[in-house]
Design a protein around this motif. Structure first.
Motif, PDB file in Angstrom:
ATOM      1  N   MET A 188       0.843  -1.182   0.000  1.00 16.09           N
ATOM      2  CA  MET A 188       0.000   0.000   0.000  1.00 16.09           C
ATOM      3  C   MET A 188       0.882   1.237   0.000  1.00 16.09           C
ATOM      4  O   MET A 188       1.841   1.345   0.761  1.00 16.09           O
ATOM      5  N   ALA A 189       0.573   2.192  -0.843  1.00 15.85           N
ATOM      6  CA  ALA A 189       1.379   3.407  -0.967  1.00 15.85           C
ATOM      7  C   ALA A 189       1.167   4.311   0.241  1.00 15.85           C
ATOM      8  O   ALA A 189       0.071   4.422   0.773  1.00 15.85           O
ATOM      9  N   LYS A 190       2.258   4.938   0.660  1.00 15.37           N
ATOM     10  CA  LYS A 190       2.210   5.901   1.761  1.00 15.37           C
ATOM     11  C   LYS A 190       2.290   7.302   1.174  1.00 15.37           C
ATOM     12  O   LYS A 190       3.030   7.537   0.224  1.00 15.37           O
ATOM     13  N   THR A 191       1.556   8.220   1.743  1.00 16.22           N
ATOM     14  CA  THR A 191       1.643   9.610   1.328  1.00 16.22           C
ATOM     15  C   THR A 191       2.837  10.244   2.027  1.00 16.22           C
ATOM     16  O   THR A 191       3.024  10.063   3.225  1.00 16.22           O
ATOM     17  N   VAL A 192       3.647  10.961   1.254  1.00 15.74           N
ATOM     18  CA  VAL A 192       4.820  11.630   1.802  1.00 15.74           C
ATOM     19  C   VAL A 192       4.821  13.085   1.360  1.00 15.74           C
ATOM     20  O   VAL A 192       4.212  13.441   0.351  1.00 15.74           O
ATOM     21  N   ILE A 193       5.493  13.914   2.145  1.00 13.88           N
ATOM     22  CA  ILE A 193       5.790  15.278   1.723  1.00 13.88           C
ATOM     23  C   ILE A 193       7.262  15.274   1.353  1.00 13.88           C
ATOM     24  O   ILE A 193       8.125  14.994   2.188  1.00 13.88           O
ATOM     25  N   LEU A 194       7.524  15.560   0.104  1.00 12.74           N
ATOM     26  CA  LEU A 194       8.867  15.481  -0.457  1.00 12.74           C
ATOM     27  C   LEU A 194       9.445  16.883  -0.536  1.00 12.74           C
ATOM     28  O   LEU A 194       8.870  17.760  -1.191  1.00 12.74           O
ATOM     29  N   HIS A 195      10.560  17.112   0.142  1.00 13.37           N
ATOM     30  CA  HIS A 195      11.227  18.409   0.137  1.00 13.37           C
ATOM     31  C   HIS A 195      12.434  18.317  -0.795  1.00 13.37           C
ATOM     32  O   HIS A 195      13.433  17.669  -0.470  1.00 13.37           O
ATOM     33  N   LEU A 196      12.306  18.946  -1.957  1.00  9.18           N
ATOM     34  CA  LEU A 196      13.373  18.941  -2.946  1.00  9.18           C
ATOM     35  C   LEU A 196      14.197  20.205  -2.810  1.00  9.18           C
ATOM     36  O   LEU A 196      13.675  21.269  -2.451  1.00  9.18           O
ATOM     37  N   THR A 197      15.470  20.116  -3.115  1.00 12.69           N
ATOM     38  CA  THR A 197      16.370  21.254  -3.025  1.00 12.69           C
ATOM     39  C   THR A 197      15.897  22.365  -3.953  1.00 12.69           C
ATOM     40  O   THR A 197      15.720  22.153  -5.155  1.00 12.69           O
ATOM     41  N   GLY A 198      15.650  23.550  -3.409  1.00 13.17           N
ATOM     42  CA  GLY A 198      15.277  24.713  -4.201  1.00 13.17           C
ATOM     43  C   GLY A 198      13.854  24.720  -4.721  1.00 13.17           C
ATOM     44  O   GLY A 198      13.504  25.540  -5.555  1.00 13.17           O
ATOM     45  N   GLU A 199      12.993  23.818  -4.246  1.00 14.29           N
ATOM     46  CA  GLU A 199      11.604  23.722  -4.699  1.00 14.29           C
ATOM     47  C   GLU A 199      10.664  23.773  -3.504  1.00 14.29           C
ATOM     48  O   GLU A 199      11.063  23.516  -2.374  1.00 14.29           O
ATOM     49  N   ASP A 200       9.401  24.082  -3.772  1.00 15.93           N
ATOM     50  CA  ASP A 200       8.380  24.003  -2.731  1.00 15.93           C
ATOM     51  C   ASP A 200       8.089  22.535  -2.426  1.00 15.93           C
ATOM     52  O   ASP A 200       8.198  21.694  -3.317  1.00 15.93           O
ATOM     53  N   PRO A 201       7.713  22.211  -1.205  1.00 12.10           N
ATOM     54  CA  PRO A 201       7.381  20.820  -0.874  1.00 12.10           C
ATOM     55  C   PRO A 201       6.203  20.325  -1.710  1.00 12.10           C
ATOM     56  O   PRO A 201       5.297  21.092  -2.046  1.00 12.10           O
ATOM     57  N   ILE A 202       6.219  19.041  -2.045  1.00 17.62           N
ATOM     58  CA  ILE A 202       5.145  18.441  -2.824  1.00 17.62           C
ATOM     59  C   ILE A 202       4.678  17.155  -2.147  1.00 17.62           C
ATOM     60  O   ILE A 202       5.436  16.515  -1.421  1.00 17.62           O
ATOM     61  N   LEU A 203       3.433  16.811  -2.391  1.00 18.15           N
ATOM     62  CA  LEU A 203       2.884  15.548  -1.906  1.00 18.15           C
ATOM     63  C   LEU A 203       3.081  14.491  -2.978  1.00 18.15           C
ATOM     64  O   LEU A 203       3.005  14.781  -4.171  1.00 18.15           O
ATOM     65  N   ALA A 204       3.325  13.277  -2.547  1.00 15.92           N
ATOM     66  CA  ALA A 204       3.488  12.164  -3.479  1.00 15.92           C
ATOM     67  C   ALA A 204       3.164  10.872  -2.756  1.00 15.92           C
ATOM     68  O   ALA A 204       3.067  10.834  -1.536  1.00 15.92           O
ATOM     69  N   ASP A 205       2.993   9.816  -3.537  1.00 18.58           N
ATOM     70  CA  ASP A 205       2.774   8.486  -2.985  1.00 18.58           C
ATOM     71  C   ASP A 205       4.039   7.667  -3.172  1.00 18.58           C
ATOM     72  O   ASP A 205       4.630   7.663  -4.250  1.00 18.58           O
ATOM     73  N   LEU A 206       4.445   6.985  -2.112  1.00 19.73           N
ATOM     74  CA  LEU A 206       5.660   6.187  -2.108  1.00 19.73           C
ATOM     75  C   LEU A 206       5.270   4.748  -1.795  1.00 19.73           C
ATOM     76  O   LEU A 206       4.618   4.487  -0.786  1.00 19.73           O
ATOM     77  N   ASP A 207       5.637   3.806  -2.672  1.00 21.92           N
ATOM     78  CA  ASP A 207       5.245   2.412  -2.478  1.00 21.92           C
ATOM     79  C   ASP A 207       5.945   1.773  -1.290  1.00 21.92           C
ATOM     80  O   ASP A 207       5.319   1.121  -0.472  1.00 21.92           O
ATOM     81  N   ASP A 208       7.257   1.927  -1.194  1.00 21.24           N
ATOM     82  CA  ASP A 208       8.035   1.335  -0.106  1.00 21.24           C
ATOM     83  C   ASP A 208       8.900   2.408   0.536  1.00 21.24           C
ATOM     84  O   ASP A 208       9.383   3.311  -0.140  1.00 21.24           O
ATOM     85  N   THR A 213      16.060  17.023   0.107  1.00 21.89           N
ATOM     86  CA  THR A 213      16.516  17.537   1.395  1.00 21.89           C
ATOM     87  C   THR A 213      16.059  16.605   2.509  1.00 21.89           C
ATOM     88  O   THR A 213      16.854  16.149   3.311  1.00 21.89           O
ATOM     89  N   PHE A 214      14.753  16.321   2.548  1.00 19.00           N
ATOM     90  CA  PHE A 214      14.223  15.330   3.478  1.00 19.00           C
ATOM     91  C   PHE A 214      12.820  14.921   3.046  1.00 19.00           C
ATOM     92  O   PHE A 214      12.213  15.553   2.185  1.00 19.00           O
ATOM     93  N   ILE A 215      12.320  13.843   3.647  1.00 20.30           N
ATOM     94  CA  ILE A 215      11.012  13.291   3.327  1.00 20.30           C
ATOM     95  C   ILE A 215      10.216  13.159   4.618  1.00 20.30           C
ATOM     96  O   ILE A 215      10.720  12.647   5.612  1.00 20.30           O
TER      97      ILE A 215
END
Length: 81
Positions: A1-21, A61-63
C-alpha cells in the motif's frame, strides 16, 4: 500500500506524493507517483500524464512520512485546552 509523503526537494516548494516502499539506506534514488502540490494542484514542471518520477538522493533535502488513516487513529496529537 502506498504511503503519502511530503517530499522536500532542493530549491523547490514541498510536494505531496505516494511512495510504495519506505526508502532503504542502500537506495540511490526513490520512485514516487501521484505527485501534486500541497494544495492538490498539479506540479507545474511535470508533463501531462506523468505516472511516476524517479529522484536521485542528492535532489532531496528530506522526506516526511505521513500516517495513514489507520495509523492516525493510534497517533496521539498534542493540543491545548
Amino acid at each position: 500500500m502506498a504511503k503519502t509523503v511530503i517530499l522536500h526537494l532542493t530549491g523547490e516548494d514541498p510536494i505531496l506524493a505516494d511512495l510504495d516502499d519506505e526508502p532503504q539506506p542502500t537506495d540511490l534514488f526513490i520512485k514516487v507517483s501521484n505527485m501534486r502540490r500541497r494544495d492538490g494542484k498539479p506540479v507545474p514542471y511535470l508533463a501531462a500524464g506523468v505516472q511516476a518520477v524517479i529522484f536521485p538522493w542528492h535532489r532531496i533535502t528530506f522526506i516526511e512520512l505521513m500516517p495513514s488513516e489507520e495509523e492516525r487513529s493510534s497517533v496521539v496529537d498534542f493540543f491545548r485546552s
